[in-house]
Design an enzyme around this catalytic site. Structure first.
Site, short mmCIF file in Angstrom:
data_model
loop_
_atom_site.label_atom_id
_atom_site.label_comp_id
_atom_site.label_asym_id
_atom_site.label_seq_id
_atom_site.Cartn_x
_atom_site.Cartn_y
_atom_site.Cartn_z
CB VAL A 11 56.38 -12.70 67.24
CG1 VAL A 11 56.03 -11.38 66.56
CG2 VAL A 11 56.15 -13.85 66.28
CG ASP A 30 56.21 -11.75 78.93
OD1 ASP A 30 56.43 -12.12 77.76
OD2 ASP A 30 55.51 -12.41 79.73
CG LEU A 153 59.50 -13.86 63.13
CD1 LEU A 153 59.77 -15.13 63.92
CD2 LEU A 153 59.93 -12.66 63.95
CE LYS A 204 51.77 -15.37 60.09
NZ LYS A 204 52.87 -15.08 60.95
CG LEU A 250 58.84 -26.86 45.96
CD1 LEU A 250 59.19 -26.72 44.48
CD2 LEU A 250 57.43 -27.46 46.09
CB ALA A 252 59.62 -34.67 49.94
CB CYS A 260 53.33 -20.88 62.40
SG CYS A 260 54.07 -19.68 63.50
C1 UDX Z 1 56.44 -20.31 59.46
C2 UDX Z 1 56.56 -19.36 58.25
O1 UDX Z 1 57.62 -19.80 57.40
C3 UDX Z 1 56.81 -17.94 58.75
O2 UDX Z 1 56.83 -17.04 57.63
C4 UDX Z 1 55.67 -17.55 59.70
O3 UDX Z 1 55.84 -16.25 60.20
C5 UDX Z 1 55.60 -18.53 60.85
O4 UDX Z 1 55.41 -19.87 60.32
P1 UDX Z 1 58.15 -21.51 61.12
O5 UDX Z 1 56.96 -22.16 61.76
O6 UDX Z 1 59.21 -20.90 62.00
O7 UDX Z 1 57.70 -20.35 60.12
O8 UDX Z 1 58.89 -22.65 60.27
P2 UDX Z 1 59.13 -22.98 58.73
O9 UDX Z 1 60.55 -22.76 58.41
O10 UDX Z 1 58.15 -22.34 57.84
O11 UDX Z 1 58.88 -24.57 58.76
C6 UDX Z 1 57.62 -25.11 59.15
C7 UDX Z 1 57.60 -26.61 59.03
O12 UDX Z 1 57.63 -27.02 57.66
C8 UDX Z 1 58.78 -27.33 59.71
O13 UDX Z 1 58.28 -28.47 60.39
C9 UDX Z 1 59.67 -27.72 58.54
O14 UDX Z 1 60.43 -28.87 58.82
C10 UDX Z 1 58.63 -27.99 57.45
N1 UDX Z 1 59.15 -27.84 56.08
C11 UDX Z 1 59.57 -26.62 55.64
C12 UDX Z 1 59.16 -28.94 55.22
O15 UDX Z 1 58.79 -30.06 55.58
N2 UDX Z 1 59.62 -28.76 53.94
C13 UDX Z 1 60.03 -27.55 53.48
O16 UDX Z 1 60.41 -27.48 52.29
C14 UDX Z 1 60.01 -26.44 54.36
#
Ligand code: UDX
Length: 429
Positions: A11, A30, A153, A204, A250, A252, A260
């Site tokens: 971030v 940092d 993000l 958030k 969406l 699967a 996160c």
């Molecule tokens: C997430 C949020 O999207 C972001 O807005 C927030 O600031 C931080 O957390 P991130 O952890 O980088 O971001 O990844 P993201 O793209 O959201 O994917 C998270 C997990 O969900 C991954 O393991 C991904 O494989 C999984 N996922 C995502 C699915 O299984 N199916 C989907 O349709 C979307």
């Protein structure tokens, strides 16, 4: 404006760089001196598409600097962003000790009015604690404002998400800092919502929990699809075209992971509990996510029977595509479960192999995607990297003892795979 970002993780580093890109003067701080040295020498500690060039360009323009001194950052900026980790504790609550430490360091260095912005993901009411801490530890007794400005993000798409955000959330306790925050974000041309601090902090956790819920929802639908002989991708398309639902998130698969969603869900459940609400809905989201992995492993054992001494090729180690991040990666979890059953693994990931070596020391790392299947009994897809769709299926088929694929990310078409002679098991189809 003159800005300081404390913490150069995903971030902090991306936010600081994008602020510099739109014309602000940014100091990134940092406390890891080795990391600062690396950044000063032009190195980037993480893989994030587009970040490398942007850092180089803004360092060259003189708008982006790195230092290990908080005081230097605080004294040379108007606005100080806190972007340090907020890791989970064993009971699911958030460890706020880094935030507290940084708040004290900022307070000690302040000699004039500052705006202190929390960008890290924190439980509701953290802003109040940060304000109290700064007031207590600021020897110079100068004025300040605390702001909550959560970050949305996604790793792997961080630069794009930052440069073109869906919205900017600014939580303030008075009008004074709101004007400065709007000025910082004006170049990004995004809708700006100004709220109170508690609401911004809640936005958030509520947003991430909702996205996790959406994934668990489609994973539950996938289970129903398998039982009913339907196709979850067609169902997702059919419901996703309704603008009120939307097609994104969406997909699967084997469940969500990363630094996160799992952490934020646990934290949100814990915060709710502390303020008197039992968030059963989110607990079920967690259960569905855990079941999803177990169901996938069962698919593998149902087909291959005994896994002991079977050789399995695994494509994907990162928690999702476009990143080298393996924190809470479902792919790593899957590998560990297969190893526990006695399987031998040949693994490949386009970016995450280096970061995996300490976590999975007893597997064979294969640089060439198309060589993973050699001598294996089956191949498993664990991460949704686009380039896995380019797998040489003819070569893989020849390399395997029998053409069996478990596709945990639905990258291939089941009808096509069957035509090509594969035993192909995916999720919800
Ligand atoms: C997430 C949020 O999207 C972001 O807005 C927030 O600031 C931080 O957390 P991130 O952890 O980088 O971001 O990844 P993201 O793209 O959201 O994917 C998270 C997990 O969900 C991954 O393991 C991904 O494989 C999984 N996922 C995502 C699915 O299984 N199916 C989907 O349709 C979307």
């Amino acid at each position: 404006m003159k800005l300081t970002i404390i913490g150069t993780g995903y971030v902090g580093l991306v936010t600081g760089t994008c602020f510099a890109e739109v014309g602000h003067h940014v100091i990134c701080v940092d406390n890891d001196a080795a990391k600062v040295k690396m950044l000063q020498a032009g190195g980037i500690p993480i893989y994030e598409p587009g970040l490398d060039e942007l850092v180089k360009k803004n360092v060259a323009s003189g708008r982006l600097k790195f230092t290990a001194s908080t005081a230097e950052g605080v004294q040379n900026s108007d606005v100080i962003f806190i972007a340090v980790p907020t890791p989970p504790q064993p009971d699911g609550s958030v460890d706020l000790s880094y935030i507290e430490r940084v708040a004290r360091d900022i307070a000690a260095a302040m000699t004039s009015y500052k705006i202190v912005v929390d960008k890290s993901t924190v439980p509701v009411k953290t802003g109040e604690k940060v304000a109290e801490t700064i007031k207590r530890y600021c020897a110079a007794k100068v004025e300040f404002d605390v702001v909550s400005n959560p970050e949305f993000l996604r790793e792997g798409f961080a630069v794009g998400d930052l440069m073109k955000p869906d919205r900017i959330v600014i939580g303030v306790a008075s009008p004074r800092p709101a004007a400065a925050m709007k000025e910082i974000y004006t170049p990004f041309n995004a809708p700006i919502i100004v709220t109170d601090i508690n609401s911004a902090e809640l936005i958030k956790h509520a947003a991430n929990s909702f996205l996790a819920l959406k994934i668990s929802y489609i994973n539950a639908i996938a289970t129903v699809c398998e039982a009913a002989g339907a196709n979850v991708q067609e169902v997702a398309q059919g419901i996703g075209l309704d603008e009120r639902i939307g097609r994104r998130f969406l997909n699967a698969g084997i469940g969500f992971g990363g630094s996160c969603f799992p952490k934020d869900l646990s934290a949100f459940i814990k915060i709710a509990e502390q303020i008197g609400y039992d968030f059963k809905l989110l607990k079920e989201v967690q259960h569905i996510n855990a079941d999803q992995m177990d169901r996938f492993v069962k698919k593998i054992t149902d087909t291959l029977w005994v896994l002991k001494d079977k050789k399995i090729g695994v494509l994907g180690l990162a928690f999702k595509q476009n990143t080298d991040d393996v924190r809470s990666s479902p792919a790593i979890d899957l590998c560990q479960k297969l190893l526990k059953e006695g399987a031998m693994l040949r693994v490949h990931d386009p970016k995450a192999m280096d970061k995996t070596k300490a976590l999975l020391p007893n597997v064979t790392y294969v640089d060439d995607l198309n060589a993973v299947a050699e001598g294996c009994d089956a191949i498993v897809i664990a991460t949704e990297w686009d380039e896995f769709k380019q797998l040489d299926l003819a070569r893989a088929k020849k390399s395997l003892t029998h053409p069996i694929m478990f596709d945990g990310r639905n990258l291939f078409d089941p009808v096509e795979m069957e035509k090509l002679g594969w035993i192909y098991k995916s999720v919800g189809r």
